[in-house]
Enzyme design. Structure first.
Site, mmCIF file in Angstrom:
data_model
loop_
_atom_site.group_PDB
_atom_site.id
_atom_site.type_symbol
_atom_site.label_atom_id
_atom_site.label_comp_id
_atom_site.label_asym_id
_atom_site.label_seq_id
_atom_site.Cartn_x
_atom_site.Cartn_y
_atom_site.Cartn_z
ATOM 1 N N GLU A 35 0.859 -1.182 0.000
ATOM 2 C CA GLU A 35 0.000 0.000 0.000
ATOM 3 C C GLU A 35 0.896 1.234 0.000
ATOM 4 O O GLU A 35 2.076 1.153 0.350
ATOM 5 C CB GLU A 35 -0.877 0.043 1.265
ATOM 6 C CG GLU A 35 -1.733 -1.179 1.500
ATOM 7 C CD GLU A 35 -2.334 -1.192 2.904
ATOM 8 O OE1 GLU A 35 -2.191 -0.173 3.623
ATOM 9 O OE2 GLU A 35 -2.921 -2.219 3.285
ATOM 10 N N LYS A 70 2.334 4.506 1.714
ATOM 11 C CA LYS A 70 2.519 5.031 3.074
ATOM 12 C C LYS A 70 2.130 6.504 3.029
ATOM 13 O O LYS A 70 2.807 7.322 2.419
ATOM 14 C CB LYS A 70 3.980 4.866 3.505
ATOM 15 C CG LYS A 70 4.327 5.569 4.815
ATOM 16 C CD LYS A 70 3.677 4.889 5.991
ATOM 17 C CE LYS A 70 4.087 5.572 7.291
ATOM 18 N NZ LYS A 70 3.518 6.923 7.454
ATOM 19 N N ARG A 107 -1.161 9.079 11.831
ATOM 20 C CA ARG A 107 -1.717 7.754 12.129
ATOM 21 C C ARG A 107 -2.856 7.940 13.129
ATOM 22 O O ARG A 107 -2.731 8.648 14.133
ATOM 23 C CB ARG A 107 -0.622 6.868 12.718
ATOM 24 C CG ARG A 107 -1.057 5.427 13.042
ATOM 25 C CD ARG A 107 -1.037 4.564 11.817
ATOM 26 N NE ARG A 107 -1.424 3.185 12.118
ATOM 27 C CZ ARG A 107 -0.588 2.233 12.525
ATOM 28 N NH1 ARG A 107 0.697 2.506 12.708
ATOM 29 N NH2 ARG A 107 -1.023 0.998 12.733
ATOM 30 N N ARG A 129 -1.695 8.069 17.436
ATOM 31 C CA ARG A 129 -0.814 6.995 17.892
ATOM 32 C C ARG A 129 -0.333 7.234 19.316
ATOM 33 O O ARG A 129 -0.052 6.300 20.061
ATOM 34 C CB ARG A 129 0.379 6.891 16.939
ATOM 35 C CG ARG A 129 1.291 5.727 17.242
ATOM 36 C CD ARG A 129 2.399 5.643 16.228
ATOM 37 N NE ARG A 129 3.644 5.244 16.861
ATOM 38 C CZ ARG A 129 4.816 5.240 16.271
ATOM 39 N NH1 ARG A 129 4.911 5.626 15.021
ATOM 40 N NH2 ARG A 129 5.895 4.868 16.908
ATOM 41 N N GLU A 153 -5.144 6.620 8.434
ATOM 42 C CA GLU A 153 -4.399 7.874 8.387
ATOM 43 C C GLU A 153 -5.368 9.036 8.240
ATOM 44 O O GLU A 153 -6.298 8.992 7.428
ATOM 45 C CB GLU A 153 -3.445 7.853 7.185
ATOM 46 C CG GLU A 153 -2.298 8.815 7.289
ATOM 47 C CD GLU A 153 -1.067 8.188 7.919
ATOM 48 O OE1 GLU A 153 -0.055 8.903 8.035
ATOM 49 O OE2 GLU A 153 -1.117 7.005 8.286
ATOM 50 N N ARG A 190 6.466 -3.812 16.963
ATOM 51 C CA ARG A 190 7.108 -3.434 15.711
ATOM 52 C C ARG A 190 7.903 -4.649 15.230
ATOM 53 O O ARG A 190 9.112 -4.756 15.418
ATOM 54 C CB ARG A 190 8.032 -2.232 15.909
ATOM 55 C CG ARG A 190 8.534 -1.628 14.596
ATOM 56 C CD ARG A 190 9.627 -0.603 14.855
ATOM 57 N NE ARG A 190 9.187 0.524 15.650
ATOM 58 C CZ ARG A 190 8.558 1.584 15.163
ATOM 59 N NH1 ARG A 190 8.278 1.652 13.872
ATOM 60 N NH2 ARG A 190 8.200 2.574 15.964
ATOM 61 N N LYS A 244 7.738 -0.488 6.513
ATOM 62 C CA LYS A 244 7.514 0.777 5.813
ATOM 63 C C LYS A 244 8.801 1.180 5.106
ATOM 64 O O LYS A 244 9.883 1.178 5.696
ATOM 65 C CB LYS A 244 7.030 1.876 6.755
ATOM 66 C CG LYS A 244 7.922 2.226 7.914
ATOM 67 C CD LYS A 244 7.271 3.318 8.768
ATOM 68 C CE LYS A 244 8.088 3.627 10.013
ATOM 69 N NZ LYS A 244 7.417 4.620 10.878
#
Length: 534
Positions: free
Chosen positions: A234, A236, A241, A256, A284, A397, A403
């Site tokens: 996708e 970024k 976020r 976030r 987003e 993570r 990303k």
């Protein structure tokens, strides 16, 4: 159990260097508490001291005024000491030594004090209540009562460590405690459930932010990284976020950092109030104009605005780009595979200002460069790769999401100030404020602390101390002689810096020992990069 004992524990935790020592101290303490005090202690330690979750709106100025009244010390002197120490509670506790009655205080009594304070609307009355505390209780107890009040314990005790201590104290698996905490958002409830082995009864609760799944950042793709595929790809996006919670006409937006920003985006939340089936979307928040997402610079005009004019709402309309579905149909979907969550997301009757992020299967790693450039051409930051079949690993993570972002540009800048580090860097100057050149002036544009080796930081510390001109607490102003090359992901306007601009996500590439400050990049170059990004 007493607030005095909790304060003594906090002091021991603050002085413990090792994480395991902090964990053992807290777990041992939690085992000694009855259910009522267990809930109170966990709330106090996690920064949400009131049972109903309300925030205590008491500022440092009120604390200092109460201390001045209780001690007779000059208010300006207290303010100066607090600024140097960086902690009003610490200074006030020191001032109360030998002045307070030293009465004992229970945890339930501390809770009642905080509830009474929360019920007061008058600032003067709040100040009077705090003054009464100062005169009644021991300095160490006051220190941590005030820290609890402000929500800033600063003893190296993060929420994840509290969760781990709860798991250890109750002999429950840590992953079950963390999953329950994510569903509930109430650590006190989780602590009691862990003690009574009822964690599985805690249901997902809307309108509190779940932990976000995080992506591993890469600027290049080393060989073998994508061998665990296949992968979905996708864009970024270049926004904020955000998590969108909606049910029965109610809408909440959480960043976030778990901040509720709903009130700042009425043009998004009012249309979404028509959503009735409960759902939580991950995505987003960005400006959407002319049928396309805009860069972060467009969204920046909406950030931290106290007043939203009709002209601003028309010029910078926001949208929500949804790329994951976390909750729907009374079911939490975190443990469903990516394809299942995506299919459910695409089946929802969503309409603008919600848009679903386009997604495609990555045919081969050789596609990445072309896909990255296409994403940049659409004013997006880069690419987001998601491994097929991956679960939504809240708060982690891992390698399931990657990303791909590359620095927009680099600038040669000069250090104008340095801040003393923390932890293992406490004796070094490791956080650097830097500037670009504007004629004969140097104007600040950002701050960074990552990118240099420990040895380079030690060398820079010695050099910067020799260049120091003034000191303000932990910050040292220096003569502009040390040049760094700094990479960044964007330039945005900023009233915080004299240059009028700030770097987004700056990181130090190298120490330019070969370059004098007269040859660093200029403010005109910064303007060029900014205009090109619009």
């Amino acid at each position: 159990m007493t607030m005095d004992a909790l304060a003594a524990l906090c002091d021991r935790i603050a002085s413990a260097a090792a994480r395991t020592r902090k964990l053992n101290l807290l777990a041992d303490y939690l085992r000694t508490l009855d259910d009522g005090d267990l809930a109170r202690a966990v709330r106090f330690l996690s920064g949400s001291p009131l049972p109903d979750g309300r925030k205590l709106s008491v500022g440092a100025a009120t604390l200092r005024a109460a201390a001045a009244s209780a001690t007779g010390w000059d208010l300006e002197l207290i303010r100066f000491c607090s600024r140097v120490a960086g902690d009003s509670a610490e200074i006030i506790a020191l001032l109360m030594a030998g002045r307070s009655a030293g009465l004992p205080l229970s945890l339930s009594g501390a809770e009642q004090h905080l509830l009474a304070l929360a019920a007061e609307r008058s600032k003067a009355r709040k100040q009077k209540l705090i003054e009464q505390w100062l005169l009644a209780y021991a300095p160490l107890t006051l220190k941590y009562l005030l820290k609890t009040l402000t929500g800033m314990l600063r003893i190296g005790l993060q929420a994840k460590l509290v969760e781990e201590a709860i798991a250890r104290a109750s002999a429950q698996p840590l992953e079950l405690v963390r999953a329950a905490s994510n569903r509930s958002g109430d650590l006190a409830e989780v602590a009691l459930a862990a003690r009574h082995q009822t964690l599985d009864r805690i249901q997902a609760r809307l309108f509190h932010p779940l932990d976000f799944m995080l992506a591993k950042p890469l600027e290049s793709m080393p060989d073998g990284v994508l061998d665990s595929g296949p992968w979905w790809v996708e864009d970024k996006y270049d926004g904020i976020r955000c998590q969108l919670h909606a049910a029965h006409g109610k809408v909440r937006l959480f960043t976030r950092g778990q901040e509720d920003v709903t009130a700042s985006y009425p043009d998004l939340t009012v249309p979404l109030s028509a959503i009735h089936p409960p759902l939580i979307l991950d995505g987003e928040l960005l400006v959407w104009r002319d049928g396309a997402p805009q860069s972060f610079n467009a969204l920046q005009q909406r950030l931290a605005r106290k007043r939203l004019t009709p002209a601003l709402l028309a010029e910078c309309p926001v949208a929500f780009i949804a790329y994951d579905l976390l909750y729907a149909g009374q079911t939490l979907l975190l443990n469903e595979p990516l394809e299942r969550r995506r299919a459910l997301l695409e089946s929802l009757p969503l309409q603008p200002p919600i848009h679903i992020a386009p997604q495609r299967r990555l045919a081969s790693p050789q596609e990445l460069d072309a896909l990255f450039e296409a994403a940049r051409a659409r004013r997006n930051e880069g690419l987001l790769l998601k491994r097929a079949g991956s679960l939504y690993e809240a708060g982690r993570r891992g390698g399931a999401w990657i990303k791909v972002k590359r620095a927009l540009a680099t600038l040669d800048v000069v250090i104008t100030a340095a801040e003393q580090g923390r932890g293992r860097r406490a004796t070094m100057l490791s956080d650097y404020t830097f500037a670009v050149r504007d004629g004969s002036r140097f104007l600040n544009i950002g701050k960074a602390y990552s990118g240099l080796t420990d040895e380079e930081i030690r060398q820079l510390t010695r050099l910067l101390k020799s260049l120091a001109t003034e000191r303000f607490g932990r910050v040292v102003l220096v003569r502009p002689e040390v040049v760094l090359e700094v990479a960044f992901d964007g330039i945005q306007k900023s009233p915080r810096h004299k240059s009028g601009f700030a770097m987004r996500f700056p990181r130090i590439l190298r120490w330019r020992k070969d370059k004098p400050p007269e040859e660093i990049d200029t403010l005109d170059r910064v303007r060029e990069i900014y205009v090109a990004s619009l």
